[in-house]
Design an enzyme around this catalytic site. Structure first.
Site, mmCIF file in Angstrom:
data_model
loop_
_atom_site.group_PDB
_atom_site.id
_atom_site.type_symbol
_atom_site.label_atom_id
_atom_site.label_comp_id
_atom_site.label_asym_id
_atom_site.label_seq_id
_atom_site.Cartn_x
_atom_site.Cartn_y
_atom_site.Cartn_z
ATOM 1 N NE ARG A 63 -7.164 -33.534 9.375
ATOM 2 C CZ ARG A 63 -6.750 -33.552 10.628
ATOM 3 N NH1 ARG A 63 -7.564 -33.961 11.583
ATOM 4 N NH2 ARG A 63 -5.530 -33.179 10.937
ATOM 5 C CG HIS A 67 -4.665 -35.496 5.626
ATOM 6 N ND1 HIS A 67 -4.163 -35.492 6.905
ATOM 7 C CD2 HIS A 67 -5.147 -34.244 5.426
ATOM 8 C CE1 HIS A 67 -4.325 -34.292 7.449
ATOM 9 N NE2 HIS A 67 -4.940 -33.532 6.578
ATOM 10 C CG ASN A 95 -2.185 -38.235 8.706
ATOM 11 O OD1 ASN A 95 -2.895 -37.272 8.416
ATOM 12 N ND2 ASN A 95 -1.467 -38.890 7.801
ATOM 13 C CG HIS A 195 -10.247 -26.207 7.188
ATOM 14 N ND1 HIS A 195 -9.020 -25.592 7.362
ATOM 15 C CD2 HIS A 195 -9.966 -27.527 7.025
ATOM 16 C CE1 HIS A 195 -8.053 -26.495 7.305
ATOM 17 N NE2 HIS A 195 -8.612 -27.673 7.099
#
Length: 319
Positions: A63, A67, A95, A195
């Site tokens: 992740r 990001h 975040n 995911h």
């Protein structure tokens, strides 16, 4: 005169193609082969140990890379702590008190610098390799990570808020967001398959389980025990039934209306991405293959190379 014009057009096309090729190929899998041949093995060792200690860390490192790339390109900007000159992306809404793994990145950085004898490997490259090694550690595919990124000397909380896909996004918003980063619908579906590992906070899926109709009723009822209408924002639920294993169960769950996030279930809700979700639900080999391709593609989003940026001495601060 005609032949001269023809030659000029040919020369322009050749030069343009060369420039595009050079820009795309500025990252290379063997970038550190001579400057630090033990760099990748050092990263892998720390990642494997971290994932073995806490399986959730694999999803956290993946992740972090996602990001990072979705803000101003894969430049390690997400790692910078707040300072008088840095409006840290760690404080952005997607975040804040949610993103994890920074301590593991610090550990990797220390191990790699020791293996290289000096700071050679950028923090942005560490994130890209750690994401790959995390996926592999949890049973997913491998791929050649193209290396040579340099680190940003700036960060932008505003850009993070604007560019990281939100859990409440509709399908059209997701498609538009990915398109703005040079990624298509196939990339959207297959990268969302990340995911298949990890957990979601109650605050990110509360609206989906209480307000949406496209959710399996029994599944929604189970989630309500974890996530009440008020309070419990940091309570966790697995993003799919096998949250510690990189597999295609995430897509099977979507078909059965068991997507945790609103944005996840949007991928299978009567829209243009339904067919891809179905394909990956029964063909894990195709999912793994396409995931690897899309990760390489995402890793090429606006990297800093050459004399741009820097190789940070500490991933949390600029030099």
């Amino acid at each position: 005169m005609a032949s001269y014009k023809h030659f000029s057009v040919f020369l322009y096309a050749f030069v343009f193609a060369a420039v595009v090729s050079t820009a795309y190929s500025s990252l290379s899998p063997d970038y550190y082969d001579y400057s630090c041949p033990n760099a990748l093995s050092s990263i892998r060792s720390v990642v494997e140990a971290a994932v073995q200690k806490e399986q959730r860390m694999g999803a956290s490192l993946l992740r972090l890379h996602f990001h990072d790339c979705f803000v101003n390109g894969c430049d390690g900007s997400i790692l910078l702590d707040p300072s008088p000159s840095i409006d840290s992306e760690k404080n952005a809404l997607p975040n804040f008190q949610s993103i994890r793994g920074f301590e593991v990145v610090d550990e990797i950085k220390q191990a790699v610098d020791e293996a290289c004898g000096k700071p050679v490997v950028s923090c942005a490259d560490i994130l890209a390799v750690a994401a790959r090694d995390s996926v592999v550690a949890l049973g997913g595919p491998t791929w050649e990570v193209r290396l040579g990124r340099r680190d940003s000397t700036t960060a932008s909380r505003e850009a993070a808020n604007a560019n990281i896909p939100a859990p409440f996004f509709s399908l059209s918003e997701l498609i538009s967001n990915f398109k703005s980063h040079g990624l298509n619908e196939k990339d959207l579906v297959v990268l969302s398959g990340g995911h298949t590992i990890g957990y979601a906070r109650c605050a990110t899926f509360r609206d989906h389980i209480y307000d949406d109709s496209n959710i399996n009723q029994r599944f929604g009822k189970e989630l309500k025990y974890i996530c009440p209408k008020k309070g419990g924002d940091f309570n966790l639920a697995p993003l799919d039934r096998t949250a510690a294993q990189f597999d295609s169960v995430y897509f099977s769950d979507l078909i059965h209306r068991k997507g945790i996030l609103h944005s996840d279930q949007e991928l299978f809700n009567g829209g243009s991405t339904d067919a891809l979700v179905k394909r990956y639900s029964y063909n894990s080999k195709a999912f793994h293959k396409d995931f690897a391709k899309s990760m390489i593609k995402m890793g090429n989003i606006k990297p800093l190379t050459g004399s741009k940026g820097e190789v940070r001495l500490n991933c949390r601060t600029v030099n």
